[in-house]
Scaffold this active site. Sequence first.
Site, PDB file in Angstrom:
ATOM      1  N   HIS A 293     -10.541  -8.224  -7.673  1.00  0.00           N
ATOM      2  CA  HIS A 293     -10.246  -7.780  -6.321  1.00  0.00           C
ATOM      3  C   HIS A 293     -10.789  -8.752  -5.280  1.00  0.00           C
ATOM      4  O   HIS A 293     -11.952  -9.142  -5.318  1.00  0.00           O
ATOM      5  CB  HIS A 293     -10.875  -6.392  -6.103  1.00  0.00           C
ATOM      6  CG  HIS A 293     -10.881  -5.950  -4.666  1.00  0.00           C
ATOM      7  ND1 HIS A 293     -12.028  -5.906  -3.895  1.00  0.00           N
ATOM      8  CD2 HIS A 293      -9.877  -5.531  -3.865  1.00  0.00           C
ATOM      9  CE1 HIS A 293     -11.740  -5.466  -2.693  1.00  0.00           C
ATOM     10  NE2 HIS A 293     -10.435  -5.241  -2.640  1.00  0.00           N
TER      11      HIS A 293
ATOM     12  N   LYS B  91       0.820  -1.197   0.000  1.00  0.00           N
ATOM     13  CA  LYS B  91       0.000   0.000   0.000  1.00  0.00           C
ATOM     14  C   LYS B  91       0.863   1.258   0.000  1.00  0.00           C
ATOM     15  O   LYS B  91       1.907   1.316   0.651  1.00  0.00           O
ATOM     16  CB  LYS B  91      -0.910   0.014   1.232  1.00  0.00           C
ATOM     17  CG  LYS B  91      -1.866  -1.173   1.310  1.00  0.00           C
ATOM     18  CD  LYS B  91      -2.925  -1.104   0.244  1.00  0.00           C
ATOM     19  CE  LYS B  91      -3.972  -2.190   0.423  1.00  0.00           C
ATOM     20  NZ  LYS B  91      -5.092  -2.078  -0.524  1.00  0.00           N
TER      21      LYS B  91
END
Length: 396
Positions: free
Chosen positions: A328, A197
């Site tokens: 996802h 991230k």
Amino acid sequence: MFDPNRRTIPAQPPKAGFAAGPSTLDAIRSVTLSLVYLPLARPISDAKVLTGRQKPLTQVAFLFCEIVSEAGHSGLGFSYSKRAGGPALYAHACELADNLIGEDPNDTARIWDKLCWAGASVGRSGIATQAIAAIDICLWDLKAKRAGLPLAKLLGAHRDSVACYNTSGGFLSSTVEEIRDAIDHSIASGIGGIKIKVGQPDPMIDLRRLDAVTSHIDGRVPLMVDANQQWDRTTALRFGRLVEPLNLEWIEEPLDAYDAEGHAALARELATPIATGEMLASADEHMALIRADAVDFIQPDAPRVGGITPFLRICTYAEAKRMRLAPHFAMEIHLHLAAAYAHEPWVEHFDWLAPLFNEQLEIKDGRMIVPARPGLGCSLTGKARDWTVETRSFGV
């Protein structure tokens, strides 16, 4: 007397469609819906938390659907929501469930339309489609089980395994040392890619963390980054240009999920591929990205877009554009859908859902293996039953 000005309209035969009623091949006998809360081992933070837009994630809400037909076939499907929305998913699914009784479970497309129209007042996106998703996925699981095939085989698989990457070890709530350990564990377990991230208020912190991770991976597997929609167009372009030498597999969600124009401009400017789509909650919203050539990797989420039926519509359009696919989350579902996609895809590995299912997916040589079990190949654990906070059955 004959009137030459009078126009006669011939009688029309009844049109095929859900209004004509179900066929007699089989019929849905019962539907059971459950709201389940999966606790996470530790609070999880991405860029949306560090920018103050969300709180750390501590649990995931799941809507499970179980259907049994008159012929004795059964299916299991689910959708989910993070932070908020679980009770709404469950409530809307309960509103729709009576519409399923007596329907032929084979008619997935017609049933999807019927449920969508039953809830038309709340639209064709968001909670409305995500509630339908659990039902639709359940029907596809039932259909594949009845055929005695894994779902990927029923759809027409292009491959028996899919390249997989890990995300769950790269959150911003983890230190660089923890991420390094997670990377080593992932690679040792056979995972073929790593995603971390980014998207913090100070991009320089992201760059320092990324430099440390890149050095640690040392080219062993591909690396992706995910900004979770937290950059404006200027920041995304500057960051993208700075990391071009790293040869990243993609930059994910650099901009707001609905900014198709911005993503398209970014895709034109950068050599690094752009990926997005996970937050969109309908097939039509993905079509806008595809039409704009806004992504290199399209990332639909079947539980979010309304299930497998609309997911396949997205894939048909994306295939024609030669786009890559990287669904996802929910690898238990998306492994099958990615295996049936024409162009070589990725599937996202998350270990969060492992306590919910008795069966675990096999990973080898960087790829996730499509299970030989019929349907999705999943059954609920006793823990999943224990974490159920509401359940309701319809029909027999």
